[in-house]
Design a protein around this motif. Sequence first.
Motif, PDB file in Angstrom:
ATOM      1  N   ARG A  93      13.411 -15.212 -56.527  1.00  0.00           N
ATOM      2  CA  ARG A  93      14.761 -14.752 -56.850  1.00  0.00           C
ATOM      3  C   ARG A  93      15.259 -13.923 -55.673  1.00  0.00           C
ATOM      4  N   THR A  94      16.341 -14.343 -55.061  1.00  0.00           N
ATOM      5  CA  THR A  94      16.914 -13.608 -53.936  1.00  0.00           C
ATOM      6  C   THR A  94      18.401 -13.399 -54.162  1.00  0.00           C
ATOM      7  N   GLU A  95      18.892 -12.289 -53.668  1.00  0.00           N
ATOM      8  CA  GLU A  95      20.309 -11.942 -53.841  1.00  0.00           C
ATOM      9  C   GLU A  95      21.073 -12.276 -52.559  1.00  0.00           C
ATOM     10  N   HIS A  96      21.097 -13.563 -52.230  1.00  0.00           N
ATOM     11  CA  HIS A  96      21.696 -13.984 -50.976  1.00  0.00           C
ATOM     12  C   HIS A  96      22.816 -14.995 -51.196  1.00  0.00           C
ATOM     13  N   TRP A  97      23.739 -14.986 -50.260  1.00  0.00           N
ATOM     14  CA  TRP A  97      24.906 -15.866 -50.282  1.00  0.00           C
ATOM     15  C   TRP A  97      24.514 -17.333 -50.388  1.00  0.00           C
ATOM     16  N   ALA A  98      23.429 -17.750 -49.738  1.00  0.00           N
ATOM     17  CA  ALA A  98      23.064 -19.169 -49.711  1.00  0.00           C
ATOM     18  C   ALA A  98      22.769 -19.704 -51.100  1.00  0.00           C
ATOM     19  N   ASN A  99      22.163 -18.895 -51.959  1.00  0.00           N
ATOM     20  CA  ASN A  99      21.902 -19.350 -53.328  1.00  0.00           C
ATOM     21  C   ASN A  99      23.201 -19.576 -54.084  1.00  0.00           C
ATOM     22  N   ALA A 100      24.124 -18.642 -53.938  1.00  0.00           N
ATOM     23  CA  ALA A 100      25.414 -18.790 -54.624  1.00  0.00           C
ATOM     24  C   ALA A 100      26.160 -20.013 -54.124  1.00  0.00           C
ATOM     25  N   LEU A 101      25.948 -20.356 -52.862  1.00  0.00           N
ATOM     26  CA  LEU A 101      26.637 -21.505 -52.274  1.00  0.00           C
ATOM     27  C   LEU A 101      26.019 -22.832 -52.709  1.00  0.00           C
ATOM     28  N   LYS A 102      24.689 -22.909 -52.741  1.00  0.00           N
ATOM     29  CA  LYS A 102      24.020 -24.201 -52.879  1.00  0.00           C
ATOM     30  C   LYS A 102      23.405 -24.474 -54.247  1.00  0.00           C
ATOM     31  N   GLN A 103      23.021 -23.453 -54.976  1.00  0.00           N
ATOM     32  CA  GLN A 103      22.411 -23.706 -56.282  1.00  0.00           C
ATOM     33  C   GLN A 103      23.360 -24.367 -57.282  1.00  0.00           C
ATOM     34  N   PRO A 104      24.664 -24.041 -57.274  1.00  0.00           N
ATOM     35  CA  PRO A 104      25.544 -24.631 -58.283  1.00  0.00           C
ATOM     36  C   PRO A 104      25.546 -26.154 -58.319  1.00  0.00           C
ATOM     37  N   ALA A 105      25.402 -26.825 -57.188  1.00  0.00           N
ATOM     38  CA  ALA A 105      25.400 -28.293 -57.188  1.00  0.00           C
ATOM     39  C   ALA A 105      24.201 -28.839 -57.957  1.00  0.00           C
ATOM     40  N   VAL A 106      23.058 -28.151 -57.837  1.00  0.00           N
ATOM     41  CA  VAL A 106      21.863 -28.578 -58.571  1.00  0.00           C
ATOM     42  C   VAL A 106      22.044 -28.325 -60.068  1.00  0.00           C
ATOM     43  N   ALA A 107      22.550 -27.148 -60.414  1.00  0.00           N
ATOM     44  CA  ALA A 107      22.782 -26.852 -61.831  1.00  0.00           C
ATOM     45  C   ALA A 107      23.801 -27.802 -62.442  1.00  0.00           C
ATOM     46  N   ALA A 108      24.840 -28.131 -61.684  1.00  0.00           N
ATOM     47  CA  ALA A 108      25.854 -29.068 -62.189  1.00  0.00           C
ATOM     48  C   ALA A 108      25.234 -30.421 -62.491  1.00  0.00           C
ATOM     49  N   ALA A 109      24.390 -30.886 -61.587  1.00  0.00           N
ATOM     50  CA  ALA A 109      23.722 -32.176 -61.832  1.00  0.00           C
ATOM     51  C   ALA A 109      22.876 -32.107 -63.089  1.00  0.00           C
ATOM     52  N   GLY A 110      22.150 -31.019 -63.263  1.00  0.00           N
ATOM     53  CA  GLY A 110      21.326 -30.873 -64.461  1.00  0.00           C
ATOM     54  C   GLY A 110      22.149 -30.858 -65.728  1.00  0.00           C
ATOM     55  N   MET A 111      23.261 -30.151 -65.713  1.00  0.00           N
ATOM     56  CA  MET A 111      24.115 -30.096 -66.903  1.00  0.00           C
ATOM     57  C   MET A 111      24.717 -31.445 -67.231  1.00  0.00           C
ATOM     58  N   LEU A 112      24.855 -32.283 -66.219  1.00  0.00           N
ATOM     59  CA  LEU A 112      25.391 -33.629 -66.433  1.00  0.00           C
ATOM     60  C   LEU A 112      24.288 -34.651 -66.709  1.00  0.00           C
TER      61      LEU A 112
ATOM     62  N   ARG B  71      21.574 -35.369 -64.870  1.00  0.00           N
ATOM     63  CA  ARG B  71      21.073 -36.087 -63.703  1.00  0.00           C
ATOM     64  C   ARG B  71      19.905 -35.321 -63.091  1.00  0.00           C
ATOM     65  N   PRO B  72      18.907 -36.014 -62.579  1.00  0.00           N
ATOM     66  CA  PRO B  72      17.748 -35.314 -61.997  1.00  0.00           C
ATOM     67  C   PRO B  72      18.130 -34.593 -60.705  1.00  0.00           C
ATOM     68  N   ALA B  73      17.685 -33.352 -60.594  1.00  0.00           N
ATOM     69  CA  ALA B  73      17.935 -32.572 -59.380  1.00  0.00           C
ATOM     70  C   ALA B  73      16.991 -31.383 -59.379  1.00  0.00           C
ATOM     71  N   GLU B  74      16.629 -30.932 -58.186  1.00  0.00           N
ATOM     72  CA  GLU B  74      15.832 -29.715 -58.082  1.00  0.00           C
ATOM     73  C   GLU B  74      16.297 -28.909 -56.893  1.00  0.00           C
ATOM     74  N   TYR B  75      16.158 -27.600 -57.009  1.00  0.00           N
ATOM     75  CA  TYR B  75      16.565 -26.711 -55.924  1.00  0.00           C
ATOM     76  C   TYR B  75      15.356 -26.431 -55.057  1.00  0.00           C
ATOM     77  N   ALA B  76      15.350 -27.022 -53.857  1.00  0.00           N
ATOM     78  CA  ALA B  76      14.208 -26.902 -52.953  1.00  0.00           C
ATOM     79  C   ALA B  76      14.593 -26.242 -51.630  1.00  0.00           C
ATOM     80  N   GLU B  77      15.800 -25.673 -51.564  1.00  0.00           N
ATOM     81  CA  GLU B  77      16.228 -25.019 -50.331  1.00  0.00           C
ATOM     82  C   GLU B  77      15.336 -23.811 -50.030  1.00  0.00           C
ATOM     83  N   LEU B  78      15.093 -23.568 -48.750  1.00  0.00           N
ATOM     84  CA  LEU B  78      14.379 -22.369 -48.358  1.00  0.00           C
ATOM     85  C   LEU B  78      15.322 -21.167 -48.455  1.00  0.00           C
ATOM     86  N   PRO B  79      14.818 -20.018 -48.920  1.00  0.00           N
ATOM     87  CA  PRO B  79      15.670 -18.825 -48.935  1.00  0.00           C
ATOM     88  C   PRO B  79      16.241 -18.554 -47.542  1.00  0.00           C
ATOM     89  N   TYR B  80      17.515 -18.169 -47.497  1.00  0.00           N
ATOM     90  CA  TYR B  80      18.216 -17.999 -46.222  1.00  0.00           C
ATOM     91  C   TYR B  80      19.187 -16.833 -46.325  1.00  0.00           C
TER      92      TYR B  80
END
Length: 410
Positions: free
Chosen positions: A294-313, A315-324
């Motif tokens: 769990r990190t409090e960084h801008w990159a998570n706010a930018l990139k995680q939503p696309a994965v969550a959106a796919a899951g809510m719809l 569709r298979p998706a996972e968040y594998a981005e490196l913390p940045y």
Amino acid sequence: MSISTTIVIAGGGLAGAKAAEALRDNDFDGSIVLFADEEHLPYERPPLSKEFLAGKKSLPDFTVHDSAWYRDHDIDLRLGTGVTSVDPSAHVVGVADGGTVRYDKLLLATGSRPRRPPISGADADSLYYLRTFDDAQRLNSALGQASSLAVVGAGWIGLEVAASARQRGVDVTVVETTRQPLMTALGEEVGAIFAGLHRDHGVDLRLGVQVDEIFSADDKSTGLRLRDGSTVIADIVLVAVGAHTNIELAERAGLSVRDGGVLVDTSLRTSDTDIYAVGDIAAADHPLFGTRIRTEHWANALKQPAVAAAGMLGRPAEYAELPYFFTDQYELGMEYVGHAPGYQRVVLRGDVAGREFVAFWLDGDNRVLAGMNVNVWDVLDDVKNLIRSQRPVDTDRLADPQTPLSELLR
């Protein structure tokens, strides 16, 4: 999902706006209701302590979308209206105006708030904290009239504000309890480099000291009383000692939480199959590191939503981005990528004194856990490849600027 489906997004920051965008980009034609506590359109937060205070950007420059975008994409954006409760069994959220909204899927993007330390005077209205645009606007106005600033805390926010203030000619004192700045994020060795940076720019940096009191005069916070008996006098006092995550909604809803985070799987789904969480609050299983991060960084706010959106719809998706994360302070710009809480050593590559170098955090087997490029660009992809390989490296070659990073994996 059908047009009768409703997805509610609780949180009107970057993550909330990006989630709404991702849903429409994935052809979701149902209802999207986006609740935002603030009266401003969703915006990015990093510029608040950087370009905004430096006078280089204004709010429209870092607003995610203008109001026409929400109208054109049929997003029911409710500004100044926060979600106050979640009833998972009824699939209903309660909102600040007393109303309720039913959801089929719910995304929690509630972010965090500044931590108020247990220091006498830390709750004074005349103190400055920095989280929202209104906070930044108030601080910006004060800096325009001030000759001195005291900062409690030498983390990212505290140091970025210190840099902005010094560049405006304000005298700055920063007080920190640890031995070096940024100890939690970077460790002592690299933290010392940032200490030198700020001292070189005239900051009175006091390390390893405790603040016993923030004192006031005429209803204005005017300084600090330190445990060693000394005082710091200032026109402005900023407290920047970290953040508390806004997980109360999740806790009251009975979702699984731990250590300030909402527990989510690699698809960012919570313990309730119809509720997802992103951003500061999401403690996500990471497929590479095999642990929750769990990190409090801008990159998570930018990139995680696309994965969550796919899951809510569905569709298979996972968040594998490196913390940045990144920072800009004075003439120093840097990017950090990876996750190194248990690192064993740091390897430095390049001109550290000239602040053009790359730092690597390694485990006991000489595998790269994280890397940070300082005023050295076009190496980020190579650093990511080293981390993802999970292979030991030759540390002498790693430290040698003449050895291309790409060769270390051959």
